[in-house]
Every structure is written in C-alpha cells, then in structure tokens.
Enzyme design. Structure first.
Site, mmCIF file in Angstrom:
data_model
loop_
_atom_site.group_PDB
_atom_site.id
_atom_site.type_symbol
_atom_site.label_atom_id
_atom_site.label_comp_id
_atom_site.label_asym_id
_atom_site.label_seq_id
_atom_site.Cartn_x
_atom_site.Cartn_y
_atom_site.Cartn_z
ATOM 1 C CE LYS A 279 -19.025 10.161 33.375
ATOM 2 N NZ LYS A 279 -20.357 9.567 33.188
ATOM 3 N NE ARG A 353 -29.109 15.769 33.948
ATOM 4 C CZ ARG A 353 -29.706 14.572 33.967
ATOM 5 N NH1 ARG A 353 -30.832 14.410 34.626
ATOM 6 N NH2 ARG A 353 -29.175 13.556 33.328
HETATM 7 N N1 BES Z 1 -21.255 12.910 29.940
HETATM 8 C C1 BES Z 1 -22.152 11.967 30.491
HETATM 9 C C2 BES Z 1 -22.993 11.254 29.427
HETATM 10 C C3 BES Z 1 -22.246 10.397 28.436
HETATM 11 C C4 BES Z 1 -22.140 9.034 28.621
HETATM 12 C C5 BES Z 1 -21.709 10.957 27.294
HETATM 13 C C6 BES Z 1 -21.483 8.253 27.699
HETATM 14 C C7 BES Z 1 -21.038 10.167 26.363
HETATM 15 C C8 BES Z 1 -20.937 8.810 26.560
HETATM 16 C C9 BES Z 1 -23.107 12.656 31.450
HETATM 17 O O1 BES Z 1 -22.581 13.742 32.136
HETATM 18 C C10 BES Z 1 -23.494 11.651 32.482
HETATM 19 O O2 BES Z 1 -22.638 11.236 33.216
HETATM 20 N N2 BES Z 1 -24.769 11.279 32.506
HETATM 21 C C11 BES Z 1 -25.243 10.318 33.446
HETATM 22 C C12 BES Z 1 -26.536 10.837 34.036
HETATM 23 C C13 BES Z 1 -27.051 10.037 35.183
HETATM 24 C C14 BES Z 1 -26.128 10.201 36.371
HETATM 25 C C15 BES Z 1 -28.429 10.506 35.522
HETATM 26 C C16 BES Z 1 -25.474 9.018 32.682
HETATM 27 O O3 BES Z 1 -25.908 9.061 31.524
HETATM 28 O O4 BES Z 1 -25.166 7.966 33.239
HETATM 29 MN MN MN Z 2 -21.571 13.162 33.933
#
Ligand code: BES
Ligand code: MN
Ligand code: ZN
Length: 505
Positions: A279, A353
């Site tokens: 990230k 997931r």
């Molecule tokens: N934990 C994150 C989602 C999230 C984002 C929670 C902002 C709270 C605030 C999750 O694990 C994630 O990183 N999701 C990705 C999925 C993508 C890579 C398909 C996302 O939402 O960008």
């Molecule tokens: Mn994530």
C-alpha cells in the site's frame, strides 16, 4: 464509563442537569425550571434559538434560583417521531455537555413516548458517548479529563428502566471491548495477543478455543496461512461458543432438537501493509484497524454472554498480519483453501477474503449453523459506493437481509443491500486455478463478496463490508471519533429480536 442509576424526576441537589426536550413540548418541559428562575430558562432558550429540534442543544451556566452549576437543554425533535436511537443520540449529546461535571442527572421525561425504553436508551447513548481510549496518554492534565462518575437518569417509570439496564450495560461493555481492540496499535495487538484477549472472555461463560499455525496446517488452511507467511507474528484462529439455550449453559450437552447455532465470522488482519502488493505510505496507519470485523465479533460474543442471551451462537475470528518480507506470499502464487478450491493470488492486498475463505468453510463444516454472518473491513470500493454512512450488505438469503436492514434501523447502524450475481462471479475466473483473488476495479466490493460466497457451501449467509463504518473521523452523538464498534449492537439486536423471541424456554 459513568455509573448509571435511575430515579423519579426531581430537582438535583448537587451536580448538573440535562433536560431532554421535544420540539412540541418546550413549555411543559421547562415549567418547573422557569418557576425557579422567574422565566430565565425560557428566555435563555429563546435567546439561543433553542426549539427542541433534533440535534439542537443549549447550555446555561449557573441559572440563579436552581443551584445548578450547569443546565443543558437537548432537543429530541417531534415527540411523535422519536425513535429509540433518537433517544440514544440525545443521551449522547447530553453526556458530551456534562462530561466535565463530577455528577449529573438527565431528565428523560421528554422521551416518555417510548415508555421506560426512552430512559434506558438515553442512558445507553450517554454511556456509549463516554468511551475514550486514553491508556497511552501519560501527560494529560486532570482538568482535561472527563470527570463524570455518576449519572442519574430520571423518568416516571424509573423502576422498569432500572430492571432493563443490566442487559443494556452488558451490550455497552461489548461495544467498549470492541472499541478497545480496534483502537489498539498493531505492535501491541498481534494475532496472539488478540487471541489471549478472547481467552479472557471465558470468565463470562464463553467456551474459547485458540488454534495456531500447526492446527491450521492440519486443517488445510492454505489461504489464511499464505497471508500470514510474511509475518514474524504467528496467525491464530479463535472459536468462541455461547450456549445460552436450556441445558447447554453449564457445559452439559445441548438439549435434544436444540436449534442450530447462529455463526458470526470476523476478518482479523491486525495490520495490513498490503504485502508485496504494498500500500502507499500515506494513511497506512489506518490499517491497524483492519481487524475491526473480528473486533466486532468478539465484542458481540461478550455482549451475548454478558446478558446471558437465550441463544446458541458461535463466533470465529481469523487473526493474521499481512506483512512484507522474504517469506511473504508473491503475486501469482497459487494456494489451496480448506475447501480444496485453489486460488491464484494476483494481489496480496486482497488478503481479507483469503482469510475469510478458510474460516467460513471451517465454520460451515464444523457447526452447520442456521446462518453465517461475516464482518470485514474488506474493500476500499465499498467506501466509494456508500461512503461512511452505510455498511455494505451482501446476502444469499432475502429474509436474513431484511432482518439485518431492520436491526440497523433500530440501532442506528444502517446497512445497504448490494447485488450478487453470476456476471460478477465470472469476473473471478483464473487462467490457472479455480479462481483469482481479485475481479478488477469495477464492482470491487461485489466481486469480493462473490469470492466469499464460494466458501459458504449453500449456508444462509450475509456479509457486511464495514470498511467505511468501522472508524469515524469525527465525533457523533453516541460515538466519539475513532473506533465505532459498528455491528456489535446491530447483531445483538438481530439476535434479541429475531432469535431469542422465538427461543423456547
Ligand atoms: N483492508 C483493505 C480494505 C480497506 C481499505 C479497509 C480502506 C479500510 C479502509 C483490504 O484488505 C484491501 O486492501 N482491499 C483492496 C482490494 C483490492 C486489492 C482488490 C482494496 O480495496 O483496495
Ligand atoms: Mn489489503
Ligand atoms: Zn485488509
């Protein structure tokens, strides 16, 4: 949390007073105060344009003739439109205005259209607003800390409110536990530490089991373990059971023909760096609360046990840290889940997931539950869809979806149903495995839910994507900014209104 007591209405002899005032009941609500102050309270309300509207409040310092250090008027809106959550919000607003008095009372007669529930919900709102996570502040001046230790809630039906309070207090304790877990930084709250905090709940009568990497390897949890493999902090899965129907409570065998349990499953990523699909640095600290789904399940189980709910429920949480290292999972890796289905991990940041896939499958096989409800801070995409106002609801069962929507209205934790369907499911097709773990940017919260659905094995199931609602960047009447514990009260109410009511005995 202030100590709550209930009493018949009277002018407090010491401490401050808040009066909950309905828009159409201003003169009656203020009659006694006006008599004591020669009408100064009504004049002050007029000067402040206080009309008793929902969300309005007005503080009058030391009104002469009353002996009060502070008098707070809190608007309820029209009496006929008042809901239980509205009474909570008024109680929360009152608390915020009274927090720096050492003792205070709330006159909740304005909420009497709800009966004793009006006073109980006002008290609950005040308590929920009083939450603070201040264990790491070593230099706060005493005068900056809230001082309110004793709060008396006044209502004509004080004895009925008093009788209903212990159950509401147990739910507030569950909310506080959930907020404590979600607020805790990731260097303290590792998967092992989080499991230890679950074990402490045995004192409430919950049965708690903790599984480590060895046990999960035996169960074939290739998806969860793949996420965990980059971290020095080992993963855990915790299984919590509450046997609240007759016979089972004291560890005896469940009564014959006893209902299947309800199951609650939570994503517990104690920190989500994204893994190798890392990230951006800005805002990454927010990912300490990527365990909020698990935090909600733990708070809920504590609430159910704390109020001795007449229901059988299980709570399962998958606890992992998603880190970057020489042992971390790579984009393109293929993992085999507990269900036997294989997954091509194209983005290591779509880890929630993967964790839930194994825990959902395990839960279904072991408990054959009446229904499974999972909670997860699963996608940024749900925030694009619904903002911070609703959690995303996905379900394969219309009746279950309806009860969740109804419960959300009762507790002020609104959920909005999103679609599922084959066209979305197809977006998970992989070239080399049974599926990939991402479906592309369009409909990102939906394809994540489709992924989960592949692991519920036909069980009635609902998924709440709480990425937008688990944390609040601003104070709200019953939720100070920070961890919200979204879902604890929603699911407690779902249990109380749709499962306990029907329970025999
Ligand atoms: N934990 C994150 C989602 C999230 C984002 C929670 C902002 C709270 C605030 C999750 O694990 C994630 O990183 N999701 C990705 C999925 C993508 C890579 C398909 C996302 O939402 O960008
Ligand atoms: Mn994530
Ligand atoms: Zn995550």
């Amino acid at each position: 949390m202030p100590d709550i007591s209930f009493a018949k209405p009277s002018m407090p002899k010491n401490g401050a007073l808040a009066v909950l005032v309905a828009e159409d009941g201003l003169p009656t609500a203020l009659a006694d105060l006006d008599a004591a102050t020669e009408g100064a309270v009504t004049r002050a309300a007029e000067a402040a344009s206080f009309k008793g509207r929902k969300g309005q409040s007005c503080t009058i310092l030391a009104p002469s003739g009353t002996g009060l250090p502070r008098l707070v008027l809190v608007g309820l809106g029209k009496a006929g439109d008042l809901t239980g959550f509205g009474a909570e919000e008024a109680g929360g607003t009152a608390y915020a205005a009274l927090a720096h008095d050492t003792a205070a009372a709330i006159d909740a007669r304005g909420a009497a259209t709800l009966g004793a529930e009006g006073a109980v919900r006002a008290a609950l709102g005040a308590v929920l607003r009083s939450y603070r996570f201040d264990k790491y502040r070593t230099k706060e001046k005493p005068e900056d800390k809230p001082k309110l230790g004793k709060l008396t809630v006044m209502a004509d039906d004080a004895s009925a409110a008093k009788a209903a309070w212990p159950a509401a207090k147990a739910v507030a304790d569950g909310v506080f536990l959930s907020r404590d877990l979600v607020s805790e930084p990731a260097n303290i709250l590792t998967p092992a530490e989080m499991a230890d905090r679950c074990l402490a709940l045995k004192s409430l009568g919950l049965a708690v089991e903790v599984l480590g990497p060895k046990e999960m390897r035996k169960l074939g949890f290739g998806a969860l373990l793949g996420v965990a493999q980059g971290s020095a902090n080992e993963p855990r899965m915790v299984v919590m059971q509450w046997h609240g129907t007759s016979g089972a409570a004291k560890g005896r065998k469940a009564a014959k023909g006893s209902a299947k349990p309800l199951a609650f499953i939570g994503k517990g990523v104690t920190f989500d760096t994204g893994g190798v699909s890392i990230k951006p640095a800005a805002g990454m600290e927010d990912m300490k609360w990527d365990m909020a789904g698990a935090g909600t399940v733990i708070g809920l189980m504590a609430a159910l046990a704390g109020r001795r709910a007449k229901v059988d429920a299980v709570g399962l949480v998958g606890l992992v840290e998603n880190m970057v290292s020489g042992t971390a999972q790579r984009p393109g890796d293929v993992v085999t889940t507990a269900s036997g289905q294989t997954v091509e991990v194209l983005n290591t940041d779509a880890e929630g997931r993967l964790v839930l896939a194994d825990v959902l499958w395990y839960c279904k096989q072991r408990f054959d539950p009446a229904c499974m409800i999972d909670l997860a801070t699963l996608t940024g995409a749900i925030i694009i869809s619904l903002g911070h106002e609703h959690a995303g609801l996905f379900a394969n069962d219309d009746a279950l979806a309806q009860t969740l929507i109804a419960a959300g209205k009762v507790t002020g934790e609104p959920v909005w149903r999103m679609p599922l369907g084959d066209a979305y499911d197809k977006m998970l097709k992989s070239d080399i495995a049974d599926m990939k773990n991402i479906g592309g940017r369009p409909g990102g919260a939906i394809t994540a839910a489709q992924f989960l659905q592949r692991f519920v094995d036909g069980c009635p199931w609902a998924h709440l994507d709480i990425a937008g609602t688990a944390w609040s960047s601003k104070d709200k009447p019953t939720t100070p900014k920070g961890a919200t514990a979204f879902g604890v009260r929603l699911l407690d109410t779902l249990v109380a209104e749709h499962h306990e009511a029907k329970a025999k005995g």
